[in-house]
Design a protein around this motif. Sequence first.
Motif, PDB file in Angstrom:
ATOM      1  N   UNK A 237       0.845  -1.195   0.000  1.00 59.86           N
ATOM      2  CA  UNK A 237       0.000   0.000   0.000  1.00 59.86           C
ATOM      3  C   UNK A 237       0.883   1.249   0.000  1.00 59.86           C
ATOM      4  N   UNK A 238       0.542   2.197  -0.854  1.00 63.18           N
ATOM      5  CA  UNK A 238       1.311   3.435  -0.986  1.00 63.18           C
ATOM      6  C   UNK A 238       0.655   4.615  -0.264  1.00 63.18           C
ATOM      7  N   UNK A 239      -0.691   4.599  -0.192  1.00 60.58           N
ATOM      8  CA  UNK A 239      -1.456   5.713   0.350  1.00 60.58           C
ATOM      9  C   UNK A 239      -2.568   5.190   1.261  1.00 60.58           C
ATOM     10  N   UNK A 240      -3.027   5.978   2.239  1.00 61.06           N
ATOM     11  CA  UNK A 240      -4.155   5.535   3.057  1.00 61.06           C
ATOM     12  C   UNK A 240      -5.358   5.151   2.191  1.00 61.06           C
ATOM     13  N   UNK A 241      -5.952   3.998   2.509  1.00 68.99           N
ATOM     14  CA  UNK A 241      -7.090   3.514   1.742  1.00 68.99           C
ATOM     15  C   UNK A 241      -6.716   2.644   0.563  1.00 68.99           C
ATOM     16  N   UNK A 242      -5.461   2.599   0.219  1.00 67.34           N
ATOM     17  CA  UNK A 242      -4.898   1.776  -0.873  1.00 67.34           C
ATOM     18  C   UNK A 242      -5.246   2.314  -2.251  1.00 67.34           C
ATOM     19  N   UNK A 243      -6.513   2.649  -2.510  1.00 64.29           N
ATOM     20  CA  UNK A 243      -6.883   3.153  -3.839  1.00 64.29           C
ATOM     21  C   UNK A 243      -6.746   2.102  -4.924  1.00 64.29           C
ATOM     22  N   UNK A 244      -7.409   0.962  -4.739  1.00 61.06           N
ATOM     23  CA  UNK A 244      -7.303  -0.135  -5.704  1.00 61.06           C
ATOM     24  C   UNK A 244      -8.017   0.228  -7.004  1.00 61.06           C
TER      25      UNK A 244
END
Length: 369
Positions: A237-244
Amino acid sequence: MLQPHDGPIGGTHYLPSTPDTCLWGRLPDRRHEPVLRVGSGETVTIDTLSHEGILEDQGRDPVGFLKQFDVPSDQVLTDARDLAASDVAHDYDADGPHVVTGPIAVAGAEPGDLLRIEVLDLLVRAPYGFISSRHGYGALPGEYPLTPTDTGPDGDGPREYGTVSHFTEVIHHGGRLLGTLPYGDGRAARFPLAPFLGLMGVAVDTDEPVHSVPPGAFGGNLDINELQVGSTLYLPVQLPGAGFYAGDPHYAQGDGEVALTALEAPLRATLRLSVIPRAQAGGLLGAVDGPFGETATHWLPVGLHADLDEAMRRAVRAAVDFLVRTQGMPPQTALAYLSAAADFEVSQVVDGVKGIHCLIRKADFPAHF
């Protein structure tokens, strides 16, 4: 045909591809708000769209483009028609080709965690697809296709993109779905479908536009044909929430993807998205700083780099590290095992950043059963 909202939808959540839920040719980054929010462990069904048939070099008119292959308008997906006719920004020369659906926020995902993507179901949405070549791309740029090269606009004249698209019908034969590639005199090559999503990833930690073609630590356009139903992809994961996000659906692809594209065609994908906290990730997979795949029978460490030799070296290092951290093998023993028993396959050589994935048999390590 699986039109949007019609037919079986297996996920708890449903995400169609619309002008409001997708990007075209770019990947989500920290500037993009989620189009859907799900809890960790929940399932989502995504109607993914293929870019083939809607791109500018094909007229950005799927009804008109498919008409030349005797496909009636009611056999053209309405979401493909809507996107092609929309004002969604897409620059053929500057952007990637892919329709990217998302981002999806997964509750609790934080940088340093892993996002686990389990591929539960992949349904064919249309009985046809395309395999395309374009000059300047593929394994033999400048040699194939045998059409004019990209020359750019010349005065007021149209640009020549040098595109050859092979229409490929899907048929039922012997209880299986087959792609049929005609090549004259009533003959056709028939090959089994093996659907997978060429593009699955997490949002990139940047404010700069991210091209959809080269894969990276975030996943993206990996084009790993092992990621079929029953497989799992792990991404840091790169950012909060993942953003798949997902896209680039394929009905079949050979290792290498040498022409430029696979058999590109739309899929309805049902996936489970789960967060693996950083504290648990190391014991499960070791130090994962890039994509890692898993099937029922194999573990898949991945190496990515613009140079294919370096991609191979990175895949070997990732495989050695995995065996050292999860199996307790000394590194020199792990390298020996890989040399004797593992396969290193070329995922693709056409995406700028090339890919190698390793296949490590789980059966060779019976303690895990």
